[in-house]
Every structure is written in C-alpha cells, then in structure tokens.
Design an enzyme around this catalytic site. Sequence first.
Site, PDB file in Angstrom:
ATOM      1  N   GLU A 140       0.833  -1.207   0.000  1.00  0.00           N
ATOM      2  CA  GLU A 140       0.000   0.000   0.000  1.00  0.00           C
ATOM      3  C   GLU A 140       0.867   1.257   0.000  1.00  0.00           C
ATOM      4  O   GLU A 140       0.683   2.151  -0.833  1.00  0.00           O
ATOM      5  CB  GLU A 140      -0.939  -0.001   1.212  1.00  0.00           C
ATOM      6  CG  GLU A 140      -2.097  -0.982   1.086  1.00  0.00           C
ATOM      7  CD  GLU A 140      -3.053  -0.879   2.259  1.00  0.00           C
ATOM      8  OE1 GLU A 140      -3.400   0.259   2.629  1.00  0.00           O
ATOM      9  OE2 GLU A 140      -3.440  -1.930   2.814  1.00  0.00           O
ATOM     10  N   HIS A 173     -10.792  -0.246   0.208  1.00  0.00           N
ATOM     11  CA  HIS A 173     -10.975  -1.464   1.002  1.00  0.00           C
ATOM     12  C   HIS A 173     -12.361  -2.098   0.835  1.00  0.00           C
ATOM     13  O   HIS A 173     -12.604  -3.190   1.363  1.00  0.00           O
ATOM     14  CB  HIS A 173     -10.781  -1.159   2.493  1.00  0.00           C
ATOM     15  CG  HIS A 173      -9.373  -0.831   2.879  1.00  0.00           C
ATOM     16  ND1 HIS A 173      -8.847   0.431   2.748  1.00  0.00           N
ATOM     17  CD2 HIS A 173      -8.378  -1.601   3.404  1.00  0.00           C
ATOM     18  CE1 HIS A 173      -7.590   0.432   3.189  1.00  0.00           C
ATOM     19  NE2 HIS A 173      -7.276  -0.774   3.587  1.00  0.00           N
TER      20      HIS A 173
END
Length: 271
Positions: A140, A173
């Site tokens: 990420e 997400h």
Amino acid sequence: MISSYKYNPKLYFLSTFVVTYILWFTGAYLSFSSTYSGIYMLIMLPGLMAPFIISTILIAKSKNNELKKDFINRLFNLKLINLKTIPVVFLLMPAVILLSILLSIPFGGSISQFQFSGGFSFSTDFVPVLFLLLLAATFEELGWRGYAFDSLQSRYSLFKASILFGIFWSLWHFPLIFVNNSYQYEIFNQSIWYGLNFFLSILPMGIIITWMCLKNRKSIILAIIFHFLINLNQELLAITQDTKIIETGVLFLVAAAIILYDKKMFFEKLG
C-alpha cells in the site's frame, strides 16, 4: 513531488480501483467456494499489490529520470528518516489505543481489554496473518507514497489532498467486506456500525501517516514501518469493536491537533 513531471491522479486511482476491485471481488466469490476457497488468496494478493504495481508502471513509463531517482531515494535512503520522530512512530498508536480503552470504561468497557489478545481478529487459509499485515503496509505505502499522494498534492493543498486521499484509501478497502474470514467481513457481520467505523477510521489515519511521512522527508520505508506498527498494535490488545469506535474519535482529535500544529503546511497555497 517532482515539479518537472505532470502527475495524472485520475489515471492512477481509476486504474488502481479497477484492478483491485476486479481481483478482490473475484477472490471474494472464490472464498466461499468449497472447490477454490484454498486458493482465493492467490487472487487477493495481486489486488493488494495493485497500488504499487500501478505506481511502478506510471513511474517507469514517465521518461522522467528525476521522478525515478526520487522514488528510489525515498524508498532506500535511510538518512531521510528524522530520528526525533521515532518515539512518535512507535508510541503514538499504543497511546491512542490505551486512551481509548480508558475512555471506554465509564461506558461499560471492560478492563480486560488491557490484556493481550492472544491471537488475531481474523484468519486466512493461505498467508500467515502477521505476514499479511506486513504485506499490506508494504504494498500500500509503495503505491500511496510512491505516486498516489504526490499526484493529489500536485493539484491541491496538503489539507485537501489528505482528505481526498483518506476517502480514496477508505473506499479502496470496500470489496473486503465480501471476503470470507477477512477482518472487514467479520466486523460487518457483527454490526454494520462496526464496519462503517472501520471505513471512517481510515480518514484520520490517512492524515496521520501522511504527516509522519512528510516529517521524514517523504521516506517510503518510514511510512511502511509506521503503517505496519499501526496494523500490529490494532491486534495486540483485546480491544472491543465498541472501543474501536471511541478510538476513531481519538484518531480524529489527533489528526485535528496535527493540522492545527502544522496549519501553515497544510493550508499553504500551490505555486
């Protein structure tokens, strides 16, 4: 960010979302399949890597040597790290969690939350959870700090870029709530409010990690370490989901304090 390069935030985020969503929704479907449930993580992991992969492609194809050198420098140059910030890196999240537990007690929270959890709040059938937490932080931040945030900051003030990034990071997400045994799936099945709190908590977290990264001259390795420690600390103590709602409030207060502390930096006009 590199002034000689024209960033393309729309291309980056659109590509990252499309790749991640396709892979993660496919993985979500397979996670409930009796035939393929054992290999669904093989589909999920490339989705986790999407922010980094898209970032790498855009940097590699940029034909801008300054951009490429900057990425490599921020990834490997440990001299960028400000040693004065190390205590904050290691102690901020434990302090937030301990304060949240203390605040929960008058509302019926148990002091047993100060105990170690003894395990993780979710499971996978393919990758050890601790390793997955490290992978998540690594891939990420390689993407978010490698290209994503700079692309937003090239268009907006630090404050607006931080808010937009937090929203994008939160929405990224979303498919995980459909993946069997994932943390997001587990808490949404307990209560929709717990699930919504997870997405809301990412907004102040984005501001906090961004600020810490900037205070370390945009060191990507520092951002990875800080992100991993945040993930790890969330799993260490037996904190309840009700207390995590309080924790989100504390994180918003921390983010607000950071913005007020560095008000000039956050609201400085471009150009």
